[in-house]
Design a protein around this motif. Structure first.
Motif, short mmCIF file in Angstrom:
data_model
loop_
_atom_site.label_atom_id
_atom_site.label_comp_id
_atom_site.label_asym_id
_atom_site.label_seq_id
_atom_site.Cartn_x
_atom_site.Cartn_y
_atom_site.Cartn_z
N ARG A 25 0.83 -1.20 0.00
CA ARG A 25 0.00 0.00 0.00
C ARG A 25 0.88 1.26 0.00
NH1 ARG A 25 -5.15 -0.61 4.09
NH2 ARG A 25 -6.00 -2.58 3.28
N THR A 26 0.33 2.33 -0.60
CA THR A 26 1.06 3.60 -0.69
C THR A 26 0.67 4.51 0.48
OG1 THR A 26 1.14 3.49 -3.09
CG2 THR A 26 1.46 5.65 -2.10
N VAL A 27 1.66 5.08 1.11
CA VAL A 27 1.44 6.05 2.19
C VAL A 27 1.54 7.46 1.60
CG1 VAL A 27 2.23 6.91 4.42
CG2 VAL A 27 2.43 4.46 3.88
N ARG A 28 0.48 8.25 1.80
CA ARG A 28 0.45 9.61 1.25
C ARG A 28 0.56 10.68 2.33
NH1 ARG A 28 -3.32 6.80 -1.92
NH2 ARG A 28 -2.80 6.73 -4.13
N GLY A 29 0.60 10.28 3.58
CA GLY A 29 0.69 11.26 4.65
C GLY A 29 0.65 10.59 6.01
N VAL A 30 0.70 11.38 7.07
CA VAL A 30 0.68 10.88 8.44
C VAL A 30 -0.34 11.68 9.24
CG1 VAL A 30 2.04 10.40 10.50
CG2 VAL A 30 3.14 10.38 8.27
N MET A 31 -1.06 10.98 10.14
CA MET A 31 -1.96 11.67 11.06
C MET A 31 -1.84 11.04 12.44
SD MET A 31 -6.07 11.82 11.29
CE MET A 31 -6.85 12.78 12.60
N THR A 32 -1.69 11.87 13.45
CA THR A 32 -1.65 11.40 14.84
C THR A 32 -2.98 11.73 15.50
OG1 THR A 32 0.74 11.74 14.98
CG2 THR A 32 -0.47 11.60 17.06
N THR A 33 -3.63 10.75 16.12
CA THR A 33 -4.94 11.01 16.72
C THR A 33 -5.20 10.08 17.89
OG1 THR A 33 -7.30 11.21 16.28
CG2 THR A 33 -6.17 9.40 15.18
N ASP A 34 -6.00 10.57 18.84
CA ASP A 34 -6.56 9.76 19.90
C ASP A 34 -8.06 9.99 19.99
OD1 ASP A 34 -4.57 8.08 21.11
OD2 ASP A 34 -3.58 9.90 21.79
N LEU A 35 -8.64 10.51 18.90
CA LEU A 35 -10.08 10.67 18.83
C LEU A 35 -10.75 9.31 18.57
CD1 LEU A 35 -10.32 13.87 16.58
CD2 LEU A 35 -10.65 13.75 19.07
N ARG A 36 -11.94 9.12 19.08
CA ARG A 36 -12.67 7.88 18.83
C ARG A 36 -13.18 7.84 17.39
NH1 ARG A 36 -16.74 6.41 23.58
NH2 ARG A 36 -16.34 4.34 22.69
N ASP A 37 -13.43 9.05 16.82
CA ASP A 37 -13.88 9.13 15.44
C ASP A 37 -13.11 10.25 14.72
OD1 ASP A 37 -15.07 9.26 13.00
OD2 ASP A 37 -17.09 9.74 13.74
N PRO A 38 -11.98 9.90 14.13
CA PRO A 38 -11.17 10.93 13.45
C PRO A 38 -11.50 11.08 11.97
CG PRO A 38 -9.93 8.91 13.58
CD PRO A 38 -11.27 8.61 14.19
N SER A 39 -12.65 10.56 11.52
CA SER A 39 -12.93 10.46 10.09
C SER A 39 -12.92 11.82 9.39
CB SER A 39 -14.27 9.78 9.85
OG SER A 39 -15.32 10.47 10.52
N ARG A 40 -13.37 12.88 10.10
CA ARG A 40 -13.43 14.19 9.44
C ARG A 40 -12.05 14.73 9.07
NH1 ARG A 40 -15.92 17.79 14.18
NH2 ARG A 40 -17.03 15.82 14.49
N TYR A 41 -10.99 14.18 9.66
CA TYR A 41 -9.63 14.65 9.40
C TYR A 41 -8.87 13.73 8.44
CZ TYR A 41 -10.87 17.32 13.54
OH TYR A 41 -11.52 18.13 14.44
N LEU A 42 -9.54 12.73 7.90
CA LEU A 42 -8.86 11.76 7.04
C LEU A 42 -9.28 11.93 5.59
CD1 LEU A 42 -9.37 8.61 9.33
CD2 LEU A 42 -7.25 9.94 9.03
N SER A 43 -8.32 11.76 4.68
CA SER A 43 -8.63 11.86 3.25
C SER A 43 -8.22 10.61 2.49
CB SER A 43 -7.92 13.08 2.65
OG SER A 43 -6.52 12.99 2.85
N GLY A 44 -7.61 9.63 3.17
CA GLY A 44 -7.19 8.40 2.53
C GLY A 44 -5.69 8.34 2.32
#
Length: 567
Positions: A25-44
């Motif tokens: 799989r290709t990695v296009r970025g990094v995100m650090t989170t401890d939210l139970r629902d971080p979907s609004r900050y994700l783009s794939g």
């Protein structure tokens, strides 16, 4: 980058817990989170780093992983500092959703993983963008397709998150990113960047040049015509065979990038160099497009200077007008602008430099793109550049005053950048004629513009201009009178009056100025000074007595007028 590459980097201390079949799989970025629902900050395509603070019990793992899988992230990397190990329920949930899972050793900071991935992803993007830039350059050199510099500036913004602008040497915005967001580059910042770039170029330093304006750092890359190599400094310090920088310093564009390039890797610097070469292709294209307009201006100029019949000049103007004013009529008014660039020592021909510079400064500084510059026709003869500037006629009536180009306004926004480029060994002088509406007036307009330029040349400063409004007789004469002659002439006429005023507070000098301003009218002058006419006559008589002049004579009035202007 690929997920597999993360395991090949020992410094990251990552351990694969599941998803062996998904490591391509290709990695296009990094995100650090401890939210139970971080979907609004994700783009794939992200590698999600989590310290597991969202997990209260085993039931929380399934919904968290399901959200990540639906967002099409690349993988999860869980830290062990909080729980000591990655819980089995998280491993099982990732396996069900075919989501690769890594464990991050407690000794490794998330920042270390983030920095490594961002660096690798940025390098991959730069490589992809370099390929795009190369293809775009080939398209532009082989045909009309390509879209100009705006396209590649948008690519810099979208792929490398770099905001960049193309500026002229005088600080005019030629192109900028349309999709990068944020405010446009202000005109004063453009002028500052152009001035800093020209000053750095005159020193012979290689780009990019770094400039800080307020809290923002910009890196300035030269865009040189024909993609030629960087030039050397002016004569006296340049190596043998190096091209004199003064030949092009006032015509080359620059690429301003909102970033500090001091710590950039060679790959990124090479990419930006490729971008400047691509922009240089567009600059050369626009330069070639000016050939027709230059030729038209040269033909009209030769007809005017050789005294051709007005009918012949008018016929040539009818050919030129549709080219210079497409869709705006065939019978415009015209102005003539004459410019000269002089360098100390005379090693550099000033005519071509003045031609390129005049084409630039005649463009409205508030305009962008090629449209307005496509209506500028400049020829050069000897050391002079001569512009034939069309002014669209709306009513068909024109008195030659109050409209068109004003000399001071022409240089107002470009004075600082040009002064930096001229340094201590160059001057730009410029003269502007009044507008004329027929071929018969062009010869007079050319001579008027030349006289105005001579008046500008007699002034102090590196960048000077004069217009037809300043060509009264005293303005034409005074700049060319030697200083010692001026001082002697002024002292002979005015010193007796100044001495008398100092001793008696008689205000003879102000009275003389008012009398001349009122054209010798006793009643108007007395009214302006709030005096009785007899008091005014007494003062004028005292002026005549002290100077031996007669203010009823035109010659003596003119002498006093000139003396006051020179004082």
């Amino acid at each position: 980058m690929r997920l597999r590459a993360l395991l090949d980097t020992d410094a990251l201390g990552l351990k694969l817990l599941g998803g062996e079949d998904e490591l391509d799989r290709t990695v296009r970025g990094v995100m650090t989170t401890d939210l139970r629902d971080p979907s609004r900050y994700l783009s794939g395509g992200e590698l999600v780093l989590t310290g597991l603070a969202w997990r209260r019990d085993a039931a929380d793992s399934e919904p968290f992983v399901r959200i990540l899988a639906q967002a099409q992230v690349a993988a999860v990397a869980a830290g062990t500092a909080e729980l000591g190990e990655v819980p089995d329920d998280l491993v099982a949930a990732c396996a069900r959703h075919r989501l690769p899972l890594f464990a991050v050793h407690e000794s490794v900071a998330f920042a270390t993983v983030t920095e490594h991935v961002v660096r690798q992803v940025s390098g991959e993007r730069a490589g992809d963008l370099a390929a795009v830039v190369d293809r775009h350059r080939r398209m532009m050199t082989s045909g009309p397709a390509g879209g100009g510099p705006d396209v590649v500036l948008d690519l810099l913004g979208s792929d490398l998150d770099l905001r960049a602008w193309v500026l002229s040497p005088a600080g005019r915005l030629i192109a900028g990113p349309k999709g990068a967001g944020g405010p446009a580059l202000p005109a004063d910042v453009c002028a500052r960047l152009a001035a800093e770039h020209l000053a750095a170029t005159r020193t012979g330093r290689r780009g990019p040049h770094r400039v800080t304006v307020g809290q923002t750092t910009y890196s300035l890359f030269p865009v040189r015509a024909g993609g030629r190599a960087p030039q050397g400094p002016p004569p006296g310090s340049s190596p043998r065979g190096a091209r004199d920088v003064r030949e092009t310093v006032l015509s080359d564009w620059l690429l301003a990038v909102e970033a500090d390039a001091a710590d950039w890797a060679e790959e990124r610097l090479d990419l930006l160099h490729g971008v400047t070469q691509l922009i240089a292709v567009e600059r050369d294209r626009r330069e070639a497009a000016r050939t027709v307009r230059r030729r038209l201006a040269q033909e009209v100029l030769e007809l005017v200077q050789t005294g051709a019949a007005p009918a012949e000049i008018a016929a040539r103007l009818r050919v030129a007008a549709p080219v210079l004013l497409p869709g705006l009529g065939t019978a415009p008014h015209w102005q003539v602008v004459v410019a000269r660039v002089d360098w100390d020592g005379g090693e550099v021909a000033g005519g071509p430099v003045a031609q390129a510079l005049l084409e630039e400064i005649l463009v409205d500084p508030a305009s962008t793109g090629p449209e307005h510059s496509d209506r500028i026709a400049v020829a050069h003869t000897g050391e002079e550049a001569i512009a034939l500037v069309p002014l669209p006629s709306v009513t068909g009536e024109h008195d030659g005053s109050g409209t068109g180009i004003l000399a001071d306004a022409l240089l107002e926004s470009v004075r600082d950048p040009l002064t930096a480029g001229l340094e201590d060994d160059g001057r730009v002088t410029l003269g502007v004629s009044a507008a004329v509406h027929s071929a018969e007036g062009l010869r007079g307009a050319l001579e008027e513009a030349r006289h105005a330029r001579r008046v500008a040349a007699a002034r102090q400063g590196r960048v000077c201009a004069a217009g037809h409004q300043e060509l009264a007789s005293h303005v034409l004469l005074l700049p060319f009178v030697p200083d010692d002659v001026r001082r002697a002439f002024t002292a002979r006429l005015l010193d007796p009056l100044r001495d008398y005023d100092r001793r008696h507070r008689a205000e003879l000098i102000p009275t003389l100025e008012a009398f001349l301003d009122c054209d010798g009218s006793w009643t108007r002058c007395a009214s302006r000074l709030h005096l009785h006419v007899n008091t005014l006559r007494y003062r004028v008589g005292r002026i005549e007595q002290l100077t031996g002049r007669d203010l009823s004579r035109l010659e003596d009035k003119l002498d006093f007028f000139l003396a006051l202007r020179m004082s």
